[in-house]
Motif scaffolding. Structure first.
Motif, PDB file in Angstrom:
ATOM      1  N   ALA A  72       0.833  -1.207   0.000  1.00  0.00           N
ATOM      2  CA  ALA A  72       0.000   0.000   0.000  1.00  0.00           C
ATOM      3  C   ALA A  72       0.866   1.255   0.000  1.00  0.00           C
ATOM      4  O   ALA A  72       0.567   2.228  -0.697  1.00  0.00           O
ATOM      5  CB  ALA A  72      -0.938  -0.003   1.205  1.00  0.00           C
ATOM      6  N   VAL A  73       1.953   1.228   0.764  1.00  0.00           N
ATOM      7  CA  VAL A  73       2.877   2.370   0.789  1.00  0.00           C
ATOM      8  C   VAL A  73       3.537   2.513  -0.576  1.00  0.00           C
ATOM      9  O   VAL A  73       3.663   3.624  -1.106  1.00  0.00           O
ATOM     10  CB  VAL A  73       3.935   2.201   1.899  1.00  0.00           C
ATOM     11  CG1 VAL A  73       4.999   3.286   1.815  1.00  0.00           C
ATOM     12  CG2 VAL A  73       3.275   2.196   3.276  1.00  0.00           C
ATOM     13  N   GLN A  74       3.942   1.395  -1.153  1.00  0.00           N
ATOM     14  CA  GLN A  74       4.557   1.429  -2.486  1.00  0.00           C
ATOM     15  C   GLN A  74       3.594   2.015  -3.514  1.00  0.00           C
ATOM     16  O   GLN A  74       3.990   2.827  -4.355  1.00  0.00           O
ATOM     17  CB  GLN A  74       5.003   0.025  -2.901  1.00  0.00           C
ATOM     18  CG  GLN A  74       5.808   0.005  -4.173  1.00  0.00           C
ATOM     19  CD  GLN A  74       7.109   0.783  -4.051  1.00  0.00           C
ATOM     20  OE1 GLN A  74       7.768   0.770  -3.018  1.00  0.00           O
ATOM     21  NE2 GLN A  74       7.473   1.480  -5.113  1.00  0.00           N
ATOM     22  N   ALA A  75       2.327   1.631  -3.433  1.00  0.00           N
ATOM     23  CA  ALA A  75       1.317   2.167  -4.357  1.00  0.00           C
ATOM     24  C   ALA A  75       1.155   3.675  -4.164  1.00  0.00           C
ATOM     25  O   ALA A  75       1.032   4.422  -5.143  1.00  0.00           O
ATOM     26  CB  ALA A  75      -0.016   1.448  -4.159  1.00  0.00           C
ATOM     27  N   ASP A  76       1.171   4.130  -2.914  1.00  0.00           N
ATOM     28  CA  ASP A  76       1.076   5.568  -2.639  1.00  0.00           C
ATOM     29  C   ASP A  76       2.263   6.317  -3.233  1.00  0.00           C
ATOM     30  O   ASP A  76       2.108   7.394  -3.825  1.00  0.00           O
ATOM     31  CB  ASP A  76       1.016   5.834  -1.132  1.00  0.00           C
ATOM     32  CG  ASP A  76      -0.294   5.422  -0.499  1.00  0.00           C
ATOM     33  OD1 ASP A  76      -1.311   5.322  -1.221  1.00  0.00           O
ATOM     34  OD2 ASP A  76      -0.312   5.211   0.731  1.00  0.00           O
ATOM     35  N   ALA A 133       1.527   8.339   2.019  1.00  0.00           N
ATOM     36  CA  ALA A 133       2.485   7.235   2.086  1.00  0.00           C
ATOM     37  C   ALA A 133       3.181   7.217   3.444  1.00  0.00           C
ATOM     38  O   ALA A 133       3.379   6.157   4.043  1.00  0.00           O
ATOM     39  CB  ALA A 133       3.512   7.360   0.959  1.00  0.00           C
ATOM     40  N   HIS A 134       3.527   8.381   3.945  1.00  0.00           N
ATOM     41  CA  HIS A 134       4.169   8.481   5.254  1.00  0.00           C
ATOM     42  C   HIS A 134       3.255   7.943   6.358  1.00  0.00           C
ATOM     43  O   HIS A 134       3.681   7.139   7.191  1.00  0.00           O
ATOM     44  CB  HIS A 134       4.539   9.932   5.541  1.00  0.00           C
ATOM     45  CG  HIS A 134       4.956  10.174   6.953  1.00  0.00           C
ATOM     46  ND1 HIS A 134       6.206   9.837   7.420  1.00  0.00           N
ATOM     47  CD2 HIS A 134       4.279  10.688   7.999  1.00  0.00           C
ATOM     48  CE1 HIS A 134       6.276  10.150   8.700  1.00  0.00           C
ATOM     49  NE2 HIS A 134       5.123  10.665   9.073  1.00  0.00           N
ATOM     50  N   GLY A 179       1.958   3.063  10.107  1.00  0.00           N
ATOM     51  CA  GLY A 179       1.070   2.035  10.647  1.00  0.00           C
ATOM     52  C   GLY A 179       0.217   2.585  11.774  1.00  0.00           C
ATOM     53  O   GLY A 179       0.139   3.791  11.999  1.00  0.00           O
ATOM     54  N   ASN A 180      -0.407   1.674  12.489  1.00  0.00           N
ATOM     55  CA  ASN A 180      -1.279   2.080  13.581  1.00  0.00           C
ATOM     56  C   ASN A 180      -0.503   2.546  14.804  1.00  0.00           C
ATOM     57  O   ASN A 180      -0.987   3.353  15.576  1.00  0.00           O
ATOM     58  CB  ASN A 180      -2.222   0.932  13.961  1.00  0.00           C
ATOM     59  CG  ASN A 180      -3.199   0.630  12.860  1.00  0.00           C
ATOM     60  OD1 ASN A 180      -3.559   1.499  12.077  1.00  0.00           O
ATOM     61  ND2 ASN A 180      -3.642  -0.615  12.778  1.00  0.00           N
ATOM     62  N   GLY A 181       0.676   2.024  14.996  1.00  0.00           N
ATOM     63  CA  GLY A 181       1.505   2.447  16.107  1.00  0.00           C
ATOM     64  C   GLY A 181       0.921   2.049  17.448  1.00  0.00           C
ATOM     65  O   GLY A 181      -0.076   1.333  17.531  1.00  0.00           O
TER      66      GLY A 181
END
Length: 71
Positions: free
Chosen positions: A5-9, A55-56, A61-63
């Motif tokens: 998902a981050v890569q897609a962003d 993306a950041h 994540g949820n942390g």
């Protein structure tokens, strides 16, 4: 980056960046009034920053929720 998902962003942000560069160097924009180019550049730039920030956030994540606040 292992998170798809981050890569897609980031890929979406890269596409927006490339579109901005192509737009800025296009013949129509090179002859446009500077104030119009500046306004559109601002709008497109904000979209790029929004995608990078997304993306950041996704990469973080949820942390941890952290300690509870006692009232």
């Amino acid at each position: 980056m292992s998170n798809p998902a981050v890569q897609a962003d980031l890929e979406a942000a890269e596409r927006v960046h490339n579109e901005i560069v192509e737009w800025l160097l296009g013949d129509a924009v090179l002859g446009a009034p500077l104030h119009e180019v500046e306004a559109e550049h601002g709008r497109r730039g904000l979209e790029l920053l929004r995608r990078l920030f997304q993306a950041h956030i996704r990469a973080r994540g949820n942390g941890k929720g952290g300690p509870a606040l006692l009232v």
